[in-house]
Design an enzyme around this catalytic site. Sequence first.
Site, short mmCIF file in Angstrom:
data_model
loop_
_atom_site.label_atom_id
_atom_site.label_comp_id
_atom_site.label_asym_id
_atom_site.label_seq_id
_atom_site.Cartn_x
_atom_site.Cartn_y
_atom_site.Cartn_z
N PHE A 66 0.80 -1.23 0.00
CA PHE A 66 0.00 0.00 0.00
C PHE A 66 0.84 1.28 0.00
CE2 PHE A 66 -2.21 -3.13 2.92
CZ PHE A 66 -2.84 -3.79 1.89
N CYS A 67 1.99 1.25 -0.66
CA CYS A 67 2.87 2.42 -0.71
C CYS A 67 3.15 2.96 0.69
CB CYS A 67 2.29 3.51 -1.61
SG CYS A 67 2.30 3.08 -3.36
#
Length: 458
Positions: free
Chosen positions: A375-376
């Site tokens: 998720f970055c």
Amino acid sequence: MSVFTAAADQSLCAPLSVLGKDVTVPLVTGGEVAYAALDYAASAPALQRVWDDVAAYAPYYGSVHRGAGYLSQLSTDLFENSRATVAEFLGCRADDQVIFTRSTTDSLNLLAAVVPAGCQVFVYETEHHASLLPWRDARVTYVNAPRTPAQAVETLERALADRDPYGPALVCVTGASNVTGELWPVKELAAAAHAHGARIVLDAAQLAPHHPVDIAELDVDWVAFSGHKLYAPFGSGVLAGRADWLQDAEPYLAGGGASRRVARRADGGVDVEWHSTAARHEAGSPNVIGVYSIASACKALTEAGFDQLVAREQHLVAAVRAGLADVPEVKVLSLFGDDAPRVGVISFVVEGWNSSHFAAALSAEYGIGVRDGLFCAHPLVRTLLGSDPQEVGECGAPEAEPGESSLNAIRVSFGAGTPDEHIERFVRAVGELVSEGAQWKYRTEGGRCVPDRGTAQL
């Protein structure tokens, strides 16, 4: 009585109308089903109201700040009125500036480009990469992940106490985690920053779509967010807040619109006088439709009433958490614990499942769109999964085959446009996949887990 039945008794508002609500998708097991978009944390579907507003304006499209013609003048008014709408939505102070950008990432890179020389930046390791990475020309102190809101404030105060007291400093913090959905103590962190002579920027990408954000009430110096998470189309964002660092720095982009006057010098060079307004950092022809769509979304959320939207979203959060709690194999990821307030963003892992395999089965067999991966926010997810936050990771699915272990997670996220049925289907699907297994066989292709179209699993 289920939480879904209870909704009628609580007189919760109906979901807002969004694009794609009637889209159907094929299932590998046969037939079609209405698509359940449960990946709002990546990109929320555009509100129908926003789309209608944009469509009504489109025939009158014209370049702003440039032309004497009617359409250019109309577009300029619309552009600047949109700026005023966003300022009101954010509770901006009288001398704050609202600058339109491409996204939260662009907004924070803009701020990173204008911080004074020698600025020390304090960033929690829990931040999204958009907040974690832009500060390349500053002295950066990365703060370890706290385990309570109080610890977040205490940890920041200790870090700030050790800084150079005479140089500029900036704290960057999220309002709501894009991994756990947990709300951060923004007002308390702002007070701590200011007590130590530092400024603070709020990454509101996940907060603004779910809760009111008031710059003056929170006492933050800047706020950044993206249109595509605020129920507007892609390609627009906002940086709003104090004007001084923005006015003192060279333009983020040099070109038309940023310059007030340009003249040749006798020695053959060029003299430039830059704008001191928001135009200083908005060079080039702006994304008028993107800006207008953000303003339309701000109006729509305000008119719908955040109290009602928050109440309904918390009903959905409770339903998801209750449903996941009924499956012992599911572990929900959290920094601050089960009682921490949160928005409609929940990440989890399932014992015995590769997370990419699980997400692929939700899509292919149930028509449910979630996200899997890191998720970055790689350091945060690795910390939550008990791995070394310094370990190198890649965005997207790992190369592990279905059934093999993987160090990533599954994220379900939702908001103002999510109907109860999508949440009910998701909760049911999680239980069935864990208890009965996938109905189809899957394989890894191009780094993604996909259905094997050859044969079904018996």
